[in-house]
Design an enzyme around this catalytic site. Structure first.
Site, PDB file in Angstrom:
ATOM      1  CE  LYS A 131      -1.907  -0.287  -6.803  1.00 42.46           C
ATOM      2  NZ  LYS A 131      -0.431  -0.483  -6.700  1.00 42.46           N
ATOM      3  CD  GLU A 146      -8.098   1.955 -12.584  1.00 38.81           C
ATOM      4  OE1 GLU A 146      -9.336   1.944 -12.578  1.00 38.81           O
ATOM      5  OE2 GLU A 146      -7.407   2.012 -11.543  1.00 38.81           O
ATOM      6  CB  SER A 162       3.636  -0.073  -0.630  1.00 40.40           C
ATOM      7  OG  SER A 162       4.698   0.078  -1.552  1.00 40.40           O
TER       8      SER A 162
HETATM    9  C1  LIG Z   1       0.481   0.484  -6.927  1.00 39.17           C
HETATM   10  C2  LIG Z   1       1.580   0.464  -5.952  1.00 39.17           C
HETATM   11  C3  LIG Z   1       2.073   1.657  -5.356  1.00 39.17           C
HETATM   12  C4  LIG Z   1       1.592   3.024  -5.739  1.00 39.17           C
HETATM   13  O1  LIG Z   1       0.242   3.270  -5.517  1.00 39.17           O
HETATM   14  P1  LIG Z   1      -0.261   4.246  -4.361  1.00 39.17           P
HETATM   15  O2  LIG Z   1      -1.708   4.397  -4.657  1.00 39.17           O
HETATM   16  O3  LIG Z   1       0.510   5.517  -4.461  1.00 39.17           O
HETATM   17  O4  LIG Z   1       0.001   3.557  -3.076  1.00 39.17           O
HETATM   18  C5  LIG Z   1       3.048   1.553  -4.394  1.00 39.17           C
HETATM   19  N1  LIG Z   1       3.571   0.367  -4.036  1.00 39.17           N
HETATM   20  C6  LIG Z   1       3.144  -0.790  -4.597  1.00 39.17           C
HETATM   21  C7  LIG Z   1       3.782  -2.067  -4.145  1.00 39.17           C
HETATM   22  C8  LIG Z   1       2.138  -0.788  -5.560  1.00 39.17           C
HETATM   23  O5  LIG Z   1       1.736  -1.949  -6.111  1.00 39.17           O
END
Ligand SMILES: *Cc1c(COP(=O)(O)O)cnc(C)c1O
Length: 400
Positions: free
Chosen positions: A88, A110, A373
């Site tokens: 993010k 948000e 992610s």
């Molecule tokens: C917020 C988040 C997601 C999901 O958000 P996307 O917009 O679908 O990428 C996935 N993995 C992590 C670690 C997150 O913090």
């Protein structure tokens, strides 16, 4: 590469469904982003920030022991190693730089689980921008460490009552704030959702993941992988890693959260129908009357009834396949990666891992890149509660 027919559309999906007062702001934002994206000095600022503040490029890690267990070759794109612990931050720093360039000092965001709020608060602190984060009152209670982080980073956090006191009411309140102060405010959206131009801005800012991964993989292996796999909440980490592979002969898989049963999941693409939510036309989880239905996932970042419009188009065109993994299979993958590779993945990312395992079972010897992610430290309370059988303060029934 984008399947845009009209600006801001991905096939029939996307568009801008917003109050009249915000139209001018969206048009201003679109023009500002296009100009910035062509501007070498903006790109240089962004590249320097990504390198020295965010910690890019992130490694593409060959998970050798896991590959041995799963019967293929598994590479992990290590977004868990970025500053603040998830992808993010790539989007937050990019949009904060854009806001500053537009002369907007007041940032509104948000957040659901708090990851986007923390990333935004960090980016705003670094650039000297004021930061207001709207967060559902229930999410504030169950994600207290992230509320504390945001405050320590200088952000103001506003708990939102109403509805199920989670992400949806927080988005409504953030939009309300923006409508009330449209000129001085920059609304910093956290995923590849919302009205045009946000899905495009977020995709471009997150594409750094896929650009790096494609380059790192082909330099090392002299070819492309068989498949790229990412979890899908709103869809930003997935579109970020997919975008540079869309024209390649590489299978792409987005993984939605199935929760603890098919009725309780957050599988917007699998179980939703096209409709309008938060400013865009896309697949939406809704009942027969068009009311948004409640979602559940052990992974707070996947617990959202909408999805980015480009994913809706990629589903309908068949270019990306969308799959489902449950709380249980994601947790099993979490434990496997932790023990076998020494990496605690986020529960969101664990859904992508769980599907990689299933894919390799059916496609022996293939090579996959999984987008890791984020890191799992934020999820320890719910994981510990699950493994001891005690109810989690942030899990179970109150998460629905
Ligand atoms: C917020 C988040 C997601 C999901 O958000 P996307 O917009 O679908 O990428 C996935 N993995 C992590 C670690 C997150 O913090």
């Amino acid at each position: 590469m984008t399947t845009t027919m009209k600006p801001g559309r991905f096939g029939v999906f996307g568009g801008r469904y917003v109050p009249e007062t915000l139209m001018a702001n969206l048009i201003e934002l679109e023009a500002a982003f296009e100009a910035a994206w062509e501007d070498k000095s903006f790109k240089a600022d962004l590249a320097a920030t990504l390198a020295d503040f965010v910690g890019r490029p992130t490694p593409l890690y060959f998970a050798e022991r896991l590959s041995g267990e799963w019967g293929g070759r598994v590479f992990l794109k290590r977004e868990d190693l970025t500053h603040t612990g998830a992808h993010k931050i790539n989007n937050a720093v990019g949009q904060a730089l854009l806001a500053k360039r537009m002369g907007k000092q007041r940032i509104v965001a948000e957040t659901g689980a708090g990851q986007h709020g923390v990333a935004t608060a960090a980016a705003c602190a670094r650039l000297g921008l004021s930061c207001r984060v709207y967060m559902g009152a229930l999410d504030c209670e169950r994600q207290q460490p992230n509320v504390a982080r945001m405050k320590l980073l200088g952000a103001e956090v506003f708990p939102c009552e109403g509805g199920t006191r989670n992400l949806k009411v927080a988005i409504n309140e953030a939009i309300r704030d923006w409508v009330a102060h449209p000129n001085e405010t920059y609304y910093l959206l956290g995923s590849a959702v919302g009205p045009h131009p946000y899905p495009t801005i977020v995709r471009e800012l997150q594409s750094v993941i896929g650009i790096e991964a494609r380059e790192q993989f082909s330099r090392r292996e002299g070819k492309l992988p068989d498949a790229v796999i990412a979890c899908v909440g709103g869809g930003s980490n997935a579109i970020g890693i997919f975008a540079p592979f869309l024209d390649d002969k590489v299978a792409l898989f987005g993984v939605e959260a199935g929760g603890d049963s098919p009725q309780h999941g957050s599988c917007t693409l699998a179980h939703g129908r096209p409709g309008v939510l938060h400013g865009a036309f896309s697949y939406v989880l809704q009942d027969g009357d068009g009311q948004i239905t409640g979602t559940h996932s052990i992974a707070p970042g996947l617990d959202y009834p909408g999805v980015g419009p480009q994913h809706s188009a990629l589903k309908d065109s068949g270019r990306v396949r969308y799959e489902i993994e449950t709380d249980e299979t994601a947790l099993a993958a979490f434990h496997e990666l932790s023990r076998i590779e020494g990496i605690l993945p986020a529960l969101e990312s664990s859904h992508a891992l769980a599907f990689a395992r299933r894919y390799l079972r059916e496609n022996k010897g293939k090579t996959v890149i999984v987008n890791l992610s984020g890191r799992g430290d934020k999820d320890l309370p719910s994981i510990m509660a699950r493994s001891t059988g005690l109810p989690a303060r942030d899990g179970g029934a109150n998460a629905r």
